[in-house]
Motif scaffolding. Structure first.
Motif, PDB file in Angstrom:
ATOM      1  N   LEU A 222     -11.384  18.996  11.864  1.00 21.80           N
ATOM      2  CA  LEU A 222     -10.390  18.705  10.832  1.00 21.80           C
ATOM      3  C   LEU A 222     -11.059  18.402   9.500  1.00 21.80           C
ATOM      4  CD1 LEU A 222      -7.649  17.964   9.636  1.00 21.80           C
ATOM      5  CD2 LEU A 222      -7.801  15.746  10.818  1.00 21.80           C
ATOM      6  N   ARG A 223     -12.068  17.551   9.513  1.00 23.49           N
ATOM      7  CA  ARG A 223     -12.707  17.147   8.253  1.00 23.49           C
ATOM      8  C   ARG A 223     -13.594  18.235   7.677  1.00 23.49           C
ATOM      9  NH1 ARG A 223     -10.701  13.270  10.902  1.00 23.49           N
ATOM     10  NH2 ARG A 223     -10.096  11.292   9.938  1.00 23.49           N
ATOM     11  N   GLN A 224     -14.088  19.124   8.522  1.00 23.06           N
ATOM     12  CA  GLN A 224     -14.815  20.252   7.940  1.00 23.06           C
ATOM     13  C   GLN A 224     -13.873  21.143   7.143  1.00 23.06           C
ATOM     14  OE1 GLN A 224     -18.352  22.833   8.838  1.00 23.06           O
ATOM     15  NE2 GLN A 224     -16.874  23.682  10.254  1.00 23.06           N
ATOM     16  N   TYR A 225     -12.679  21.391   7.668  1.00 27.87           N
ATOM     17  CA  TYR A 225     -11.713  22.186   6.915  1.00 27.87           C
ATOM     18  C   TYR A 225     -11.254  21.438   5.667  1.00 27.87           C
ATOM     19  CZ  TYR A 225     -11.237  26.000  10.255  1.00 27.87           C
ATOM     20  OH  TYR A 225     -11.482  27.109  11.034  1.00 27.87           O
TER      21      TYR A 225
ATOM     22  N   ALA B 119       0.849  -1.195   0.000  1.00 29.55           N
ATOM     23  CA  ALA B 119       0.000   0.000   0.000  1.00 29.55           C
ATOM     24  C   ALA B 119       0.882   1.241   0.000  1.00 29.55           C
ATOM     25  CB  ALA B 119      -0.911  -0.007   1.224  1.00 29.55           C
ATOM     26  N   ALA B 120       0.405   2.269  -0.632  1.00 29.88           N
ATOM     27  CA  ALA B 120       1.163   3.515  -0.694  1.00 29.88           C
ATOM     28  C   ALA B 120       1.332   4.101   0.701  1.00 29.88           C
ATOM     29  CB  ALA B 120       0.439   4.508  -1.598  1.00 29.88           C
ATOM     30  N   ALA B 121       2.252   5.026   0.837  1.00 27.98           N
ATOM     31  CA  ALA B 121       2.473   5.690   2.119  1.00 27.98           C
ATOM     32  C   ALA B 121       1.167   6.306   2.615  1.00 27.98           C
ATOM     33  CB  ALA B 121       3.544   6.764   1.972  1.00 27.98           C
ATOM     34  N   PHE B 122       0.908   6.168   3.914  1.00 30.90           N
ATOM     35  CA  PHE B 122      -0.346   6.620   4.511  1.00 30.90           C
ATOM     36  C   PHE B 122      -0.366   8.140   4.559  1.00 30.90           C
ATOM     37  CE2 PHE B 122      -2.869   7.135   8.615  1.00 30.90           C
ATOM     38  CZ  PHE B 122      -4.094   6.851   8.026  1.00 30.90           C
ATOM     39  N   ALA B 123      -1.252   8.751   3.817  1.00 30.97           N
ATOM     40  CA  ALA B 123      -1.345  10.212   3.747  1.00 30.97           C
ATOM     41  C   ALA B 123      -2.809  10.621   3.666  1.00 30.97           C
ATOM     42  CB  ALA B 123      -0.565  10.738   2.545  1.00 30.97           C
ATOM     43  N   PRO B 124      -3.539  10.489   4.761  1.00 29.87           N
ATOM     44  CA  PRO B 124      -4.979  10.768   4.717  1.00 29.87           C
ATOM     45  C   PRO B 124      -5.314  12.235   4.520  1.00 29.87           C
ATOM     46  CG  PRO B 124      -4.271  10.316   6.959  1.00 29.87           C
ATOM     47  CD  PRO B 124      -3.112   9.997   6.081  1.00 29.87           C
ATOM     48  N   PHE B 125      -4.410  13.124   4.903  1.00 31.69           N
ATOM     49  CA  PHE B 125      -4.615  14.558   4.710  1.00 31.69           C
ATOM     50  C   PHE B 125      -3.319  15.177   4.209  1.00 31.69           C
ATOM     51  CE2 PHE B 125      -7.473  13.255   8.110  1.00 31.69           C
ATOM     52  CZ  PHE B 125      -8.688  13.684   7.591  1.00 31.69           C
ATOM     53  N   SER B 126      -3.465  16.176   3.384  1.00 34.90           N
ATOM     54  CA  SER B 126      -2.294  16.864   2.871  1.00 34.90           C
ATOM     55  C   SER B 126      -1.708  17.756   3.951  1.00 34.90           C
ATOM     56  CB  SER B 126      -2.677  17.708   1.649  1.00 34.90           C
ATOM     57  OG  SER B 126      -1.588  18.515   1.258  1.00 34.90           O
TER      58      SER B 126
ATOM     59  N   GLY C 231     -21.211   8.288  11.912  1.00 41.62           N
ATOM     60  CA  GLY C 231     -20.185   9.257  11.537  1.00 41.62           C
ATOM     61  C   GLY C 231     -18.789   8.733  11.808  1.00 41.62           C
ATOM     62  N   ASN C 232     -18.584   8.110  12.956  1.00 41.15           N
ATOM     63  CA  ASN C 232     -17.266   7.549  13.264  1.00 41.15           C
ATOM     64  C   ASN C 232     -16.961   6.326  12.414  1.00 41.15           C
ATOM     65  OD1 ASN C 232     -15.593   8.709  15.750  1.00 41.15           O
ATOM     66  ND2 ASN C 232     -17.758   9.183  16.054  1.00 41.15           N
ATOM     67  N   TYR C 233     -17.981   5.555  12.074  1.00 46.64           N
ATOM     68  CA  TYR C 233     -17.783   4.458  11.117  1.00 46.64           C
ATOM     69  C   TYR C 233     -17.203   5.012   9.815  1.00 46.64           C
ATOM     70  CZ  TYR C 233     -19.077   0.584   7.969  1.00 46.64           C
ATOM     71  OH  TYR C 233     -19.061  -0.438   7.040  1.00 46.64           O
ATOM     72  N   VAL C 234     -17.731   6.147   9.359  1.00 47.37           N
ATOM     73  CA  VAL C 234     -17.253   6.753   8.107  1.00 47.37           C
ATOM     74  C   VAL C 234     -15.835   7.301   8.274  1.00 47.37           C
ATOM     75  CG1 VAL C 234     -17.691   8.588   6.420  1.00 47.37           C
ATOM     76  CG2 VAL C 234     -19.595   7.230   7.336  1.00 47.37           C
ATOM     77  N   VAL C 235     -15.534   7.856   9.444  1.00 50.69           N
ATOM     78  CA  VAL C 235     -14.149   8.289   9.718  1.00 50.69           C
ATOM     79  C   VAL C 235     -13.181   7.139   9.515  1.00 50.69           C
ATOM     80  CG1 VAL C 235     -12.583   8.968  11.596  1.00 50.69           C
ATOM     81  CG2 VAL C 235     -14.738  10.196  11.260  1.00 50.69           C
TER      82      VAL C 235
ATOM     83  N   PHE D  33     -25.473  17.832  12.237  1.00 51.88           N
ATOM     84  CA  PHE D  33     -24.803  16.951  11.285  1.00 51.88           C
ATOM     85  C   PHE D  33     -23.485  17.608  10.878  1.00 51.88           C
ATOM     86  CE2 PHE D  33     -29.382  16.102  10.556  1.00 51.88           C
ATOM     87  CZ  PHE D  33     -29.406  14.792  10.979  1.00 51.88           C
ATOM     88  N   HIS D  34     -22.409  16.859  10.959  1.00 52.38           N
ATOM     89  CA  HIS D  34     -21.091  17.422  10.696  1.00 52.38           C
ATOM     90  C   HIS D  34     -20.907  17.670   9.198  1.00 52.38           C
ATOM     91  CE1 HIS D  34     -20.098  16.630  14.821  1.00 52.38           C
ATOM     92  NE2 HIS D  34     -20.353  15.353  14.683  1.00 52.38           N
ATOM     93  N   PRO D  35     -20.552  18.886   8.820  1.00 51.98           N
ATOM     94  CA  PRO D  35     -20.392  19.178   7.391  1.00 51.98           C
ATOM     95  C   PRO D  35     -19.419  18.238   6.685  1.00 51.98           C
ATOM     96  CG  PRO D  35     -20.459  21.211   8.633  1.00 51.98           C
ATOM     97  CD  PRO D  35     -20.419  20.100   9.651  1.00 51.98           C
ATOM     98  N   GLY D  36     -18.280  17.937   7.325  1.00 49.66           N
ATOM     99  CA  GLY D  36     -17.310  17.056   6.683  1.00 49.66           C
ATOM    100  C   GLY D  36     -17.860  15.666   6.435  1.00 49.66           C
ATOM    101  N   LEU D  37     -18.702  15.163   7.346  1.00 51.49           N
ATOM    102  CA  LEU D  37     -19.327  13.849   7.177  1.00 51.49           C
ATOM    103  C   LEU D  37     -20.287  13.862   5.992  1.00 51.49           C
ATOM    104  CD1 LEU D  37     -20.239  10.995   8.062  1.00 51.49           C
ATOM    105  CD2 LEU D  37     -21.756  12.106   9.726  1.00 51.49           C
ATOM    106  N   LEU D  38     -21.165  14.865   5.941  1.00 46.99           N
ATOM    107  CA  LEU D  38     -22.141  14.936   4.852  1.00 46.99           C
ATOM    108  C   LEU D  38     -21.443  15.098   3.511  1.00 46.99           C
ATOM    109  CD1 LEU D  38     -24.845  17.257   6.483  1.00 46.99           C
ATOM    110  CD2 LEU D  38     -24.767  14.754   6.442  1.00 46.99           C
ATOM    111  N   SER D  39     -20.425  15.940   3.472  1.00 45.29           N
ATOM    112  CA  SER D  39     -19.705  16.184   2.227  1.00 45.29           C
ATOM    113  C   SER D  39     -19.008  14.922   1.724  1.00 45.29           C
ATOM    114  CB  SER D  39     -18.686  17.308   2.447  1.00 45.29           C
ATOM    115  OG  SER D  39     -17.931  17.549   1.290  1.00 45.29           O
ATOM    116  N   TYR D  40     -18.356  14.200   2.646  1.00 42.95           N
ATOM    117  CA  TYR D  40     -17.631  12.983   2.260  1.00 42.95           C
ATOM    118  C   TYR D  40     -18.582  11.913   1.739  1.00 42.95           C
ATOM    119  CZ  TYR D  40     -14.271   9.125   2.598  1.00 42.95           C
ATOM    120  OH  TYR D  40     -13.458   8.052   2.316  1.00 42.95           O
ATOM    121  N   LEU D  41     -19.702  11.703   2.443  1.00 48.84           N
ATOM    122  CA  LEU D  41     -20.668  10.703   2.002  1.00 48.84           C
ATOM    123  C   LEU D  41     -21.319  11.100   0.686  1.00 48.84           C
ATOM    124  CD1 LEU D  41     -22.426   9.782   5.364  1.00 48.84           C
ATOM    125  CD2 LEU D  41     -21.016   8.266   3.962  1.00 48.84           C
ATOM    126  N   ALA D  42     -21.672  12.363   0.553  1.00 48.66           N
ATOM    127  CA  ALA D  42     -22.313  12.823  -0.683  1.00 48.66           C
ATOM    128  C   ALA D  42     -21.416  12.571  -1.887  1.00 48.66           C
ATOM    129  CB  ALA D  42     -22.650  14.305  -0.578  1.00 48.66           C
TER     130      ALA D  42
END
Length: 603
Positions: free
Chosen positions: A347-350, A18-25, A255-259, A309-318
């Motif tokens: 963090l995920r909202q940003y 697997a590539a190097a773990f880089a979940p966020f820039s 939400g945490n399942y999606v995280v 509802f957390h914006p980052g969660l809704l955005s990621y799922l959408a």
């Protein structure tokens, strides 16, 4: 993808190559551009204030308040203040890359490492022994908090601190998760079903391990154990993706399942994809299907009518499940970092802000969750002020249970007129043997009958049977047999609740009928409606609320007498106290059988 079919060897293979773990820039230029300068400047101003601020103290005396008097807010509020200071400082340094916020962030990180317990007082109840830490929601969140802060700040942190973060995270959550089987949330057993805790705890522990664990064999064991727990968590949803915990705990648990879905996909090069399940797509749409009108949701169980509802969660799922309606629920980006319990959400909202849409989705005409017995009916989804109804069957041993078989909610004019009041203040008593003495959790706080003076009893056997359900363009109908919800002492032989939602009638009409049969010489029967609004009793009619949001309830005055019972200042969690009025429609006399029919229309 069946989560139970994964084994350690299979998971280990996904980690190879697997590539190097880089979940966020770590390059935040793109994020700064999408968030905008105004939000960034506000964050930086708040973080600069944090640099010179005192770190809230968390003494043992404050922790032990819960054990002594049942109150949990003192410790939790101070701990939350610590967390949000750290979140602001970490985000500010990540976005600014100036070094200005590092020293203050390090102080907060050391302070969090020095806390005797990461678990909340309500869960550990006393201070942990060093070799037996409590792994609860807050402890798991803390581990992932530290892992993501460490990832974003990287080598700006001292080597000593980074080593201590890894050591403490392993000691407090990862090793206990892997080596102990006494966590009640690990699996469903005959004694207890898992709930949102499973998703939150597994996401925190396995998520932190994705960041920190360098031994791939051990990481494979951790992930495999987590996948099997999550399979039990998914079993708590009905076949349409519904959860008896309600929309609030969808946001928290799912939400945490999606995280974790995001982190595992990044850690395994997409080979473990927790979103790649048909049921998960159904679960993701739960807030779309439980909205009553714009800004108001079905508030069954310990859920409120206006969940966050957390914006980052809704955005990621959408984006990842192609569900654009999730971006149209009226949730807006709010880049302030004030009241979070987890770093994952600011963090995920940003990282994944919602698109700026003026649309506020108001549902479809009808939704039905057959396994839970939930029916939601809307007169005109395009008109947010039109009549709406939610009613549930279910049983009285659900997750975050309230004794609420047959409970209903009516919304008119955009207001909750007949309420299921949601969650009370979370205290020692609220989750203890006295739970059902609280009006919020007992059937007294719900629009359900009182039979011979008896409320509903708790237990899985205290259940509704769905007798019939139908829906069409003009009418939705549901009939429930509710007799089993009441104790034998109530003397019931039969209790059938029928509700119809008539769209053909101008403005809409709800017909609610309770038919009862007693054994022996008969008994006393009341149908009850619960409201937070003003009540005016007239001849054959009760008015609840006003023209800007209210209903008329008509009844046969020759068969029914009406009274009210007022409860002022009922405490809620994370919300102001509410005043509740119980409107009691009592059958006259002690009949062996009879019915109370209520006709509910907008004012």
């Amino acid at each position: 993808m069946d989560l139970r079919r994964w084994n350690v060897k299979h998971v280990r293979l996904t980690l190879d190559g697997a590539a190097a773990f880089a979940p966020f820039s770590r390059d935040a230029a793109e994020i700064r551009a999408q968030v905008g300068s105004q939000a960034i400047e506000a964050l930086l101003e708040s973080a600069r204030a944090d640099i010179g601020a005192d770190i809230p103290a968390l003494p043992a005396e404050l922790y032990l308040e819960y054990q002594r008097n049942g109150r949990r807010e003192g410790y939790e509020d101070a701990q939350r203040a610590r967390r949000n200071m750290l979140y602001r400082l970490t985000l500010a340094e990540w976005l600014e890359q100036s070094g200005e916020f590092v020293a203050a962030a390090e102080n907060l990180l050391w302070a969090r490492l020095e806390e005797t317990n990461w678990a909340w007082p309500a869960h550990a109840r006393t201070l942990d022994f060093p070799d037996r830490p409590t792994v609860d929601l807050a402890a798991a969140m803390s581990g992932l908090d530290l892992a993501e802060a460490d990832y974003l700040l990287g080598d700006k942190l001292s080597p000593e601190l980074r080593a201590r973060i890894r050591s403490e995270t392993n000691r407090r959550i990862i090793a206990p998760f892997l080596e102990r089987n006494d966590h009640w949330w690990l699996h469903t057993t005959p004694a207890k079903q898992v709930n949102n805790w499973t998703a939150v705890c597994v996401a925190g522990v396995v998520g932190a391990a994705c960041y920190f664990e360098t031994d791939l064999d051990r990481l494979a064991e951790i992930i495999t154990r987590g996948l099997r727990s999550l399979a039990d968590y998914l079993d708590t949803f009905d076949s349409q993706g519904g959860s008896s915990e309600g929309p609030d705990y969808w946001s928290y648990g799912f939400g945490n399942y999606v995280v974790l879905a995001h982190l595992l996909a990044e850690r395994t090069g997409g080979q473990i994809d927790l979103l790649d399940l048909p049921l998960v797509r159904e679960i993701a749409q739960f807030p779309v299907r439980t909205v009553l009108t714009q800004g108001v949701w079905a508030s069954f169980s310990d859920s409120d009518s206006n969940p966050s509802f957390h914006p980052g969660l809704l955005s990621y799922l959408a984006k990842n499940l192609d569900l654009p309606a999730l971006t149209e629920l009226g949730t807006r980006n709010d880049f302030g970092v004030e009241m979070f319990n987890q770093f994952v959400w600011p963090l995920r909202q940003y990282a994944w802000p919602l698109p700026d849409k003026a649309v506020a989705f108001g549902g479809t005409p009808h939704d039905w969750f057959a396994d839970m017995g939930w029916m939601i009916s809307r007169l005109d989804p395009t008109d947010p002020k039109s009549l709406r109804l939610a009613i549930k069957g279910g049983h009285n041993d659900e997750m975050h249970n309230q004794n609420d078989v047959g409970s209903l909610i009516v919304v008119q004019g955009g207001k909750v007129v007949l309420t299921d009041p949601g969650r009370g203040r979370y205290s020692k008593a609220y989750f203890g043997p006295e739970r059902y003495a609280n009006i919020m959790t007992s059937s007294r706080g719900h629009s359900v009958p009182v039979v011979n003076g008896f409320e509903q009893a708790e237990g899985a056997e205290r259940a509704a049977e769905v007798l019939s359900h139908s829906n069409g363009a003009d009418r939705d109908e549901l009939a429930l047999d509710m007799a089993a919800a009441y104790p034998a002492e109530a003397g019931l032989c039969q209790l059938q609740r029928s509700v119809s939602f008539d769209r053909h009638e101008p403005g809409g009409r709800i017909a609610l009928t309770d038919r009862f049969v007693f054994g022996g010489e008969g008994g006393a029967f009341q149908s009850v409606l619960v409201t937070p609004l003003a009540v005016d009793i007239g001849a054959g009619e009760v008015r609840i609320g006003g023209a800007d949001g209210g209903v008329k309830v008509r009844f046969d005055a020759s068969q029914v007498e009406v009274s009210t019972e007022h409860h002022a200042g009922v405490e809620k969690q994370y919300a102001p106290s509410v005043d509740l009025t119980r409107v009691l429609f009592a059958a006259r006399g002690r009949a062996a059988q009879g019915e109370i029919a209520l006709d509910i229309t907008p004012i």
